[in-house]
Design an enzyme around this catalytic site. Structure first.
Site, mmCIF file in Angstrom:
data_model
loop_
_atom_site.group_PDB
_atom_site.id
_atom_site.type_symbol
_atom_site.label_atom_id
_atom_site.label_comp_id
_atom_site.label_asym_id
_atom_site.label_seq_id
_atom_site.Cartn_x
_atom_site.Cartn_y
_atom_site.Cartn_z
ATOM 1 N N THR A 37 -37.941 17.795 51.796
ATOM 2 C CA THR A 37 -37.495 17.369 50.833
ATOM 3 C C THR A 37 -37.967 18.029 49.399
ATOM 4 O O THR A 37 -37.579 17.853 48.457
ATOM 5 C CB THR A 37 -37.710 15.615 50.660
ATOM 6 O OG1 THR A 37 -38.993 15.498 50.759
ATOM 7 C CG2 THR A 37 -36.931 15.188 51.831
ATOM 8 N N TYR A 147 -40.255 3.866 56.492
ATOM 9 C CA TYR A 147 -41.084 4.396 55.494
ATOM 10 C C TYR A 147 -42.340 3.308 55.098
ATOM 11 O O TYR A 147 -43.311 3.754 55.300
ATOM 12 C CB TYR A 147 -40.401 4.758 54.040
ATOM 13 C CG TYR A 147 -40.970 5.201 52.904
ATOM 14 C CD1 TYR A 147 -41.593 6.308 53.126
ATOM 15 C CD2 TYR A 147 -41.245 4.518 51.755
ATOM 16 C CE1 TYR A 147 -42.446 6.893 52.014
ATOM 17 C CE2 TYR A 147 -41.986 4.949 50.732
ATOM 18 C CZ TYR A 147 -42.537 6.161 50.761
ATOM 19 O OH TYR A 147 -43.245 6.843 49.583
ATOM 20 N N TYR A 161 -60.511 5.814 59.573
ATOM 21 C CA TYR A 161 -61.410 7.022 59.350
ATOM 22 C C TYR A 161 -62.746 7.012 58.407
ATOM 23 O O TYR A 161 -63.894 7.366 58.668
ATOM 24 C CB TYR A 161 -60.808 8.399 58.968
ATOM 25 C CG TYR A 161 -60.231 9.126 60.069
ATOM 26 C CD1 TYR A 161 -59.001 8.533 60.835
ATOM 27 C CD2 TYR A 161 -60.426 10.361 60.368
ATOM 28 C CE1 TYR A 161 -58.686 9.409 61.796
ATOM 29 C CE2 TYR A 161 -60.134 11.214 61.366
ATOM 30 C CZ TYR A 161 -59.142 10.499 62.139
ATOM 31 O OH TYR A 161 -58.588 11.297 63.099
ATOM 32 N N ARG A 188 -32.449 8.389 43.852
ATOM 33 C CA ARG A 188 -33.274 7.371 43.427
ATOM 34 C C ARG A 188 -32.517 7.037 41.962
ATOM 35 O O ARG A 188 -31.596 7.882 41.673
ATOM 36 C CB ARG A 188 -34.572 7.630 43.157
ATOM 37 C CG ARG A 188 -35.335 7.337 44.329
ATOM 38 C CD ARG A 188 -36.737 7.615 44.379
ATOM 39 N NE ARG A 188 -37.301 8.912 44.455
ATOM 40 C CZ ARG A 188 -38.267 9.424 44.798
ATOM 41 N NH1 ARG A 188 -39.159 8.520 45.154
ATOM 42 N NH2 ARG A 188 -38.612 10.780 45.074
HETATM 43 N N1 UDP Z 1 -30.237 1.863 42.519
HETATM 44 C C1 UDP Z 1 -29.074 1.501 41.863
HETATM 45 N N2 UDP Z 1 -28.016 2.640 41.802
HETATM 46 C C2 UDP Z 1 -28.263 3.730 42.559
HETATM 47 C C3 UDP Z 1 -29.606 3.909 42.817
HETATM 48 C C4 UDP Z 1 -30.436 2.921 43.011
HETATM 49 O O1 UDP Z 1 -28.643 0.644 41.174
HETATM 50 O O2 UDP Z 1 -27.546 4.707 42.172
HETATM 51 C C5 UDP Z 1 -30.977 0.679 42.663
HETATM 52 C C6 UDP Z 1 -31.437 0.336 44.190
HETATM 53 O O3 UDP Z 1 -30.797 -0.462 44.727
HETATM 54 C C7 UDP Z 1 -32.960 -0.341 43.590
HETATM 55 C C8 UDP Z 1 -33.150 0.254 42.297
HETATM 56 O O4 UDP Z 1 -32.329 0.935 41.876
HETATM 57 O O5 UDP Z 1 -32.788 -1.895 43.330
HETATM 58 C C9 UDP Z 1 -34.479 1.419 42.562
HETATM 59 O O6 UDP Z 1 -33.851 2.246 43.417
HETATM 60 P P1 UDP Z 1 -34.561 3.493 43.948
HETATM 61 O O7 UDP Z 1 -33.773 4.322 44.928
HETATM 62 O O8 UDP Z 1 -34.799 4.141 42.861
HETATM 63 O O9 UDP Z 1 -35.960 3.273 44.580
HETATM 64 P P2 UDP Z 1 -36.774 1.863 45.206
HETATM 65 O O10 UDP Z 1 -37.683 1.292 44.390
HETATM 66 O O11 UDP Z 1 -35.550 1.128 45.998
HETATM 67 O O12 UDP Z 1 -37.598 2.530 46.378
#
Ligand code: UDP
Length: 313
Positions: A37, A147, A161, A188
């Site tokens: 990634t 994750y 450790y 994200r």
């Molecule tokens: N989210 C959203 N639309 C998108 C991508 C993410 O509404 O296209 C929302 C997602 O459902 C979450 C928040 O934004 O509630 C943050 O998501 P992200 O994937 O950035 O990271 P997370 O904090 O969930 O790991």
């Protein structure tokens, strides 16, 4: 003093900023990545520097590193929900075997070790904001479990450790971070909304958009991590910005930062196990190191949009 530092995931979003930081401090950086990634583009500008070396390797496989090392920073992992859904087993392997191998290198070199952990160890939290003492609320068998549990295991391994071998370890629990070098398609919220706004497409807000996150600008995060490295504390330390916003607010702020966009918000189904709220309690890091984030969303979002405008082709 010049240190030799190994950064796993050094070609990733946070990793590449760390590489830059250590080079700027005059240290030597061994950047390890397998480009699952991460990307070559993130480090292309560093490759010519004499104190920078790229090691193309998957840290889930054992590795011998020549010479001395002062610090191992373990940042390799898919880190966005879309990525770890796409690579569930790789995510589990790098969090478990990768952490084991990275700790093994640190032990062999008598180096200090920093684990990049995550706010995901708190799952969908029932305590708000989240202090380090909270044990979390994680669904081990849900889609995010690969994750969350890998990072929880990585924390347990790091503490083992420290306790068994006396390794000088740190654990940073990193909350949502944004800024230049995020992948436009990493799924994200911030890069997705920016990409959609720049293309004039709808901004896809999941659920009703009332779920919250707290976004930290990358420069603040790097400074926070740097201070965690110098704080002699082995238990986890939160690093993040406590400025909590709803995702709908973030979408609207992205629209405001992308002048002239025709985009609007559209609502889509909420992914499974999506945490409803998230905000770091940062009293521990502030007390130990004096660190506090400085960059507000009003500054950080336009800076990120400007970077994406320049680099998105
Ligand atoms: N989210 C959203 N639309 C998108 C991508 C993410 O509404 O296209 C929302 C997602 O459902 C979450 C928040 O934004 O509630 C943050 O998501 P992200 O994937 O950035 O990271 P997370 O904090 O969930 O790991």
């Amino acid at each position: 003093m010049n240190m030799r530092v190994l950064i796993t995931g050094g070609a990733g979003f946070i990793g590449s900023h760390l590489c830059e930081r250590f080079l700027a401090e005059g240290h030597t950086v061994l950047c390890l990545d397998n480009f699952l990634t991460g990307s070559d583009a993130n480090i292309a500008h560093l490759k010519g520097q004499p104190r920078f070396q790229l090691i193309l390797h998957n840290i889930a496989q054992p590795l011998e590193v020549g010479g001395s090392l002062a610090y191992v920073l373990h940042f390799a992992s898919p880190a966005s929900p879309v990525d770890y859904l796409k690579f569930p087993i790789q995510t589990l392997k790098v969090g478990s075997l990768g952490t084991l191998n990275a700790l093994g290198i640190a032990k062999a070199k008598r180096a200090k070790f920093l684990l990049a952990s995550t706010s995901e160890v708190y799952g969908d939290p029932q305590v708000h904001p989240q202090p380090e003492s909270y044990w979390g609320h994680v669904n081990p068998v849900g889609p995010r479990g690969v994750y969350d549990e890998a990072k929880r295991f990585a924390e347990a391994l790091t503490m083992a450790y420290h306790r068994e071998h006396g390794l000088d370890t740190r654990i940073a629990r990193i909350f949502n971070t944004y800024g230049p070098r995020m992948r436009l398609n990493d799924g994200r919220a911030v890069p997705t909304f920016i990409a959609q706004a720049l293309r004039g497409e709808p901004l896809t807000v999941f659920g009703d958009g009332r779920q919250t996150r707290s976004f930290c600008y990358i420069d603040d995060l790097v400074e926070g991590l740097r201070r965690v490295m110098d704080a002699a504390v082995h238990e986890p330390i939160n690093v993040g910005n406590p400025d909590e916003r709803s995702i709908l607010e973030i979408a609207q702020q992205v629209l405001a930062s992308c002048n002239g966009t025709q985009s609007r918000v559209e609502f889509r189904p909420l992914p499974e196990d999506d945490p409803k709220q998230r905000r770091p309690d940062i009293s521990k890091i502030t007390r130990l190191t004096g660190w506090q984030p400085r960059v507000s969303l009003d500054e950080g979002l336009p800076a990120t949009v400007a970077w994406f405008r320049e680099h998105w082709n």
